[in-house]
Structures are given as structure tokens and as C-alpha cells.
Design a protein around this motif. Structure first.
Motif, PDB file in Angstrom:
ATOM      1  N   TRP A   5      -3.007 -17.818   0.620  1.00  0.00           N
ATOM      2  CA  TRP A   5      -2.133 -16.672   0.868  1.00  0.00           C
ATOM      3  C   TRP A   5      -1.996 -15.810  -0.381  1.00  0.00           C
ATOM      4  O   TRP A   5      -1.938 -14.580  -0.297  1.00  0.00           O
ATOM      5  N   ILE A   6      -1.946 -16.461  -1.540  1.00  0.00           N
ATOM      6  CA  ILE A   6      -1.844 -15.712  -2.797  1.00  0.00           C
ATOM      7  C   ILE A   6      -3.104 -14.874  -2.999  1.00  0.00           C
ATOM      8  O   ILE A   6      -3.031 -13.687  -3.329  1.00  0.00           O
ATOM      9  N   ILE A   7      -4.262 -15.493  -2.774  1.00  0.00           N
ATOM     10  CA  ILE A   7      -5.529 -14.770  -2.923  1.00  0.00           C
ATOM     11  C   ILE A   7      -5.596 -13.621  -1.932  1.00  0.00           C
ATOM     12  O   ILE A   7      -6.003 -12.504  -2.276  1.00  0.00           O
ATOM     13  N   LEU A   8      -5.186 -13.878  -0.693  1.00  0.00           N
ATOM     14  CA  LEU A   8      -5.175 -12.826   0.325  1.00  0.00           C
ATOM     15  C   LEU A   8      -4.241 -11.686  -0.087  1.00  0.00           C
ATOM     16  O   LEU A   8      -4.572 -10.515   0.077  1.00  0.00           O
ATOM     17  N   GLY A   9      -3.109 -12.017  -0.659  1.00  0.00           N
ATOM     18  CA  GLY A   9      -2.160 -11.000  -1.123  1.00  0.00           C
ATOM     19  C   GLY A   9      -2.742 -10.146  -2.227  1.00  0.00           C
ATOM     20  O   GLY A   9      -2.610  -8.915  -2.219  1.00  0.00           O
ATOM     21  N   ALA A  11      -5.943  -9.664  -2.788  1.00  0.00           N
ATOM     22  CA  ALA A  11      -7.028  -8.878  -2.188  1.00  0.00           C
ATOM     23  C   ALA A  11      -6.461  -7.674  -1.441  1.00  0.00           C
ATOM     24  O   ALA A  11      -6.980  -6.563  -1.558  1.00  0.00           O
ATOM     25  N   ALA A  12      -5.397  -7.891  -0.685  1.00  0.00           N
ATOM     26  CA  ALA A  12      -4.780  -6.785   0.054  1.00  0.00           C
ATOM     27  C   ALA A  12      -4.225  -5.744  -0.919  1.00  0.00           C
ATOM     28  O   ALA A  12      -4.374  -4.541  -0.696  1.00  0.00           O
ATOM     29  N   GLY A  13      -3.622  -6.196  -2.000  1.00  0.00           N
ATOM     30  CA  GLY A  13      -3.107  -5.275  -3.017  1.00  0.00           C
ATOM     31  C   GLY A  13      -4.215  -4.444  -3.631  1.00  0.00           C
ATOM     32  O   GLY A  13      -4.064  -3.240  -3.864  1.00  0.00           O
ATOM     33  N   TYR A  14      -5.346  -5.084  -3.886  1.00  0.00           N
ATOM     34  CA  TYR A  14      -6.490  -4.363  -4.440  1.00  0.00           C
ATOM     35  C   TYR A  14      -6.979  -3.301  -3.466  1.00  0.00           C
ATOM     36  O   TYR A  14      -7.202  -2.150  -3.836  1.00  0.00           O
ATOM     37  N   VAL A  15      -7.142  -3.698  -2.216  1.00  0.00           N
ATOM     38  CA  VAL A  15      -7.669  -2.770  -1.217  1.00  0.00           C
ATOM     39  C   VAL A  15      -6.736  -1.593  -1.030  1.00  0.00           C
ATOM     40  O   VAL A  15      -7.167  -0.439  -0.967  1.00  0.00           O
ATOM     41  N   SER A  18      -6.037   0.499  -5.051  1.00  0.00           N
ATOM     42  CA  SER A  18      -6.990   1.128  -5.963  1.00  0.00           C
ATOM     43  C   SER A  18      -7.938   2.067  -5.228  1.00  0.00           C
ATOM     44  O   SER A  18      -8.191   1.924  -4.043  1.00  0.00           O
ATOM     45  N   ALA A  19      -8.446   3.013  -5.973  1.00  0.00           N
ATOM     46  CA  ALA A  19      -9.382   3.976  -5.377  1.00  0.00           C
ATOM     47  C   ALA A  19     -10.636   3.262  -4.892  1.00  0.00           C
ATOM     48  O   ALA A  19     -11.120   3.530  -3.790  1.00  0.00           O
ATOM     49  N   ALA A  20     -11.153   2.351  -5.685  1.00  0.00           N
ATOM     50  CA  ALA A  20     -12.337   1.599  -5.274  1.00  0.00           C
ATOM     51  C   ALA A  20     -12.017   0.759  -4.050  1.00  0.00           C
ATOM     52  O   ALA A  20     -12.831   0.635  -3.138  1.00  0.00           O
ATOM     53  N   GLY A  21     -10.830   0.199  -4.034  1.00  0.00           N
ATOM     54  CA  GLY A  21     -10.398  -0.591  -2.884  1.00  0.00           C
ATOM     55  C   GLY A  21     -10.266   0.271  -1.647  1.00  0.00           C
ATOM     56  O   GLY A  21     -10.621  -0.142  -0.546  1.00  0.00           O
ATOM     57  N   ARG A  22      -9.779   1.477  -1.822  1.00  0.00           N
ATOM     58  CA  ARG A  22      -9.620   2.393  -0.687  1.00  0.00           C
ATOM     59  C   ARG A  22     -10.991   2.756  -0.101  1.00  0.00           C
ATOM     60  O   ARG A  22     -11.168   2.789   1.107  1.00  0.00           O
ATOM     61  N   LYS A  23     -11.960   2.997  -0.991  1.00  0.00           N
ATOM     62  CA  LYS A  23     -13.314   3.298  -0.516  1.00  0.00           C
ATOM     63  C   LYS A  23     -13.890   2.111   0.237  1.00  0.00           C
ATOM     64  O   LYS A  23     -14.519   2.281   1.283  1.00  0.00           O
ATOM     65  N   GLN A  24     -13.686   0.913  -0.303  1.00  0.00           N
ATOM     66  CA  GLN A  24     -14.182  -0.292   0.363  1.00  0.00           C
ATOM     67  C   GLN A  24     -13.490  -0.463   1.712  1.00  0.00           C
ATOM     68  O   GLN A  24     -14.130  -0.812   2.702  1.00  0.00           O
TER      69      GLN A  24
END
Length: 88
Positions: A5-9, A11-15, A18-24
Motif C-alpha cells: 500500500w505504501i508503494i502504491l501510494g 506511485a499514485a503520488g508520482y503519477v 509530476s509532469a512526467a507522471g502526468r504524461k505517463q
């Protein structure tokens, strides 16, 4: 399990954050939409829908209402998305 759950959190925060996360995220969203629109997927969805309609009409109605709500929310969110500029 908590570590997952921590890793998923993160990852979700990154997506989301961040701009790169938004593009992904947009790439993933596009891929999922393309997959959803494939004829074989829609054929399977139709079969499942017909099965549910035959076996559980009440559940079908609730599911259809939920799907409509999600689609309406998704459509509304997509139409209000604006590209973010740099904060100079």
C-alpha cells in the motif's frame, strides 16, 4: 501487505504530482481507452451485460447506474482538464 500500500501510494503520488507522471498517466489512459474500444472487448462486455441482465435484473440496474455515474464523472473531468504551465 502494508508495504504494498505504501508503494502504491508513492506511485499514485508520482503519477498525479509530476509532469512526467502526468504524461505517463495520459499514455496509460489512452492505452486503456484503446483496449476498451476493441470489438472483442465490447463483445465480451455485451455478453456479461446480457448474462447479468438475465440473472440479476436489480444488480444490472445498479451496475448500469454506477457505470453511467463513472462515465459522467470521467467525461466531466476530461473536459475540464487544462494543461498546466510552469510557475515562473
Amino acid at each position: 501487505m502494508a508495504k504494498g500500500w505504501i508503494i502504491l501510494g508513492f506511485a499514485a503520488g508520482y503519477v498525479v504530482g509530476s509532469a512526467a507522471g502526468r504524461k505517463q498517466f495520459e499514455r496509460i489512459k489512452s492505452t486503456v481507452n484503446d483496449l476498451w474500444e476493441r470489438p472483442e472487448v465490447q463483445k465480451t462486455v455485451k455478453k456479461v451485460d446480457e448474462f447479468v441482465e438475465d440473472k440479476a435484473p436489480v444488480a444490472h440496474d445498479l451496475g448500469a447506474a454506477a457505470a453511467d455515474s463513472v462515465n459522467a464523472t470521467s467525461t466531466k473531468a476530461s473536459s475540464t482538464d487544462e494543461p498546466t504551465g510552469s510557475n515562473s
